[in-house]
Scaffold this motif. Structure first.
Motif, PDB file in Angstrom:
ATOM      1  N   THR A  75       0.830  -1.195   0.000  1.00  0.00           N
ATOM      2  CA  THR A  75       0.000   0.000   0.000  1.00  0.00           C
ATOM      3  C   THR A  75       0.873   1.257   0.000  1.00  0.00           C
ATOM      4  O   THR A  75       0.564   2.238  -0.682  1.00  0.00           O
ATOM      5  CB  THR A  75      -0.944   0.031   1.215  1.00  0.00           C
ATOM      6  N   THR A 104      -6.655   0.707 -12.755  1.00  0.00           N
ATOM      7  CA  THR A 104      -6.697  -0.334 -11.731  1.00  0.00           C
ATOM      8  C   THR A 104      -5.285  -0.871 -11.542  1.00  0.00           C
ATOM      9  O   THR A 104      -4.412  -0.695 -12.396  1.00  0.00           O
ATOM     10  CB  THR A 104      -7.632  -1.488 -12.122  1.00  0.00           C
ATOM     11  N   LEU A 120      -6.438  -3.162  -6.484  1.00  0.00           N
ATOM     12  CA  LEU A 120      -7.225  -1.935  -6.437  1.00  0.00           C
ATOM     13  C   LEU A 120      -7.971  -1.822  -7.760  1.00  0.00           C
ATOM     14  O   LEU A 120      -7.367  -1.595  -8.806  1.00  0.00           O
ATOM     15  CB  LEU A 120      -6.321  -0.714  -6.231  1.00  0.00           C
ATOM     16  N   ASP A 139     -11.432  -7.109  -6.018  1.00  0.00           N
ATOM     17  CA  ASP A 139     -12.025  -5.881  -5.498  1.00  0.00           C
ATOM     18  C   ASP A 139     -13.306  -5.666  -6.307  1.00  0.00           C
ATOM     19  O   ASP A 139     -13.244  -5.242  -7.463  1.00  0.00           O
ATOM     20  CB  ASP A 139     -11.051  -4.715  -5.676  1.00  0.00           C
ATOM     21  N   TRP A 167     -12.533   2.583  -5.708  1.00  0.00           N
ATOM     22  CA  TRP A 167     -11.239   3.246  -5.669  1.00  0.00           C
ATOM     23  C   TRP A 167     -10.361   2.778  -6.817  1.00  0.00           C
ATOM     24  O   TRP A 167     -10.344   1.592  -7.173  1.00  0.00           O
ATOM     25  CB  TRP A 167     -10.533   2.968  -4.345  1.00  0.00           C
ATOM     26  N   GLN A 178      -6.977   1.896   0.388  1.00  0.00           N
ATOM     27  CA  GLN A 178      -8.261   1.219   0.240  1.00  0.00           C
ATOM     28  C   GLN A 178      -8.150  -0.084  -0.550  1.00  0.00           C
ATOM     29  O   GLN A 178      -9.158  -0.754  -0.793  1.00  0.00           O
ATOM     30  CB  GLN A 178      -9.264   2.152  -0.455  1.00  0.00           C
ATOM     31  N   ALA A 179      -6.962  -0.433  -0.957  1.00  0.00           N
ATOM     32  CA  ALA A 179      -6.773  -1.648  -1.749  1.00  0.00           C
ATOM     33  C   ALA A 179      -7.029  -2.906  -0.920  1.00  0.00           C
ATOM     34  O   ALA A 179      -6.923  -2.902   0.311  1.00  0.00           O
ATOM     35  CB  ALA A 179      -5.360  -1.676  -2.318  1.00  0.00           C
TER      36      ALA A 179
END
Length: 257
Positions: A75, A104, A120, A139, A167, A178-179
């Motif tokens: 992250t 993405t 993500l 995701d 996201w 937020q991944a």
């Protein structure tokens, strides 16, 4: 280290640049899928999607090549890369525009006897287990927007990079936090696959299972899997959106220390 990394990428149309990107090193792999700009939408940016994807991919590769010795989690690596990409924009780019170019991200990295992953957006990571199964890291927030598909441009615009929506990597470094992330001991794996949604159409539209997709990537390789996508698209016509999408896949065999 990975024992072997194979990859393939193909544009959706010969007349348009490929907005996917794949980069890999001895112990890491990255797949990016740039979001095609809808016709008539002002992104507020002087740069196009391939520029964003190339800059972000380069920033990620520079950091991942430094190795996990830095102690930076995935992250953090992505957050730093987004920030660096933002810095490459000029003063004429409105980075507050929600339609700013985006992508993405799917990442895999071998570190400390584990495979770390980050997802993500709708480019999943497939974890092929030593026991023969497949675990899919996805995701799905883009698929859970209110009202169901087809989404309006305004809905997507209003919910991109918001807690209520989904996201992607664009001009908000905090999106990296937020991944979907995690790690798996290497001894539990035989390989990892990374795909853009141009490849996962095989599952979403054409009835393949994730196990079948992983088996084909393992036995025939990413190029053959993309050829399968193209054959099915040609035979069925437009289902939703574009007939062909940019398609990218990676298959990375792991080495157990």
């Amino acid at each position: 280290m990975f024992a072997e990394v194979s990859c393939a990428s193909a544009p959706g149309s010969a007349g348009r640049p490929n907005e996917d990107l794949v980069i890999a090193g001895p112990s890491w792999a990255v797949v990016l899928d740039g979001a095609t700009a809808p016709a008539g939408v002002d992104s507020g940016c002087a740069h196009d999607v391939p520029w964003l994807v190339a800059r972000l991919g380069g920033a990620l590769a520079a950091r991942l090549s430094a190795g996990p010795r830095t102690g930076t989690p995935l992250t953090g690596v992505l957050e730093e890369a987004i920030a660096a990409t933002m810095g490459a924009h000029g003063s004429g780019c409105d980075l507050g525009n929600p339609d700013s170019p985006s992508a993405t991200v799917a990442l895999a990295r071998v570190a400390g006897g584990r495979l770390e992953y980050l997802v993500l957006g709708d480019s999943p990571v497939l974890l092929a287990t030593a026991g023969g199964g497949v675990r899919v890291v996805a995701d799905d927030r883009l698929e859970r927007l209110p009202g169901g598909r087809p989404y309006s441009l305004e809905l997507v615009r209003s919910l991109r990079n918001t807690p209520e929506g989904f996201w992607v990597a664009a001009a908000r470094p905090e999106a990296a936090r937020q991944a979907v992330t995690g790690s798996v001991p290497l001894r539990e794996l035989r390989a990892a696959g990374l795909c853009t949604d141009g490849v996962t159409r095989l599952v979403d539209r054409y009835g393949w299972s994730w196990d079948t997709l992983a088996a084909e990537l393992e036995s025939r390789g990413p190029r053959a899997v993309i050829d399968e996508v193209r054959a099915l698209e040609a035979g069925s016509g437009v289902v939703r959106g574009k007939l062909h999408d940019d398609a990218t896949a990676v298959w990375a065999r792991v080495t157990v220390p």
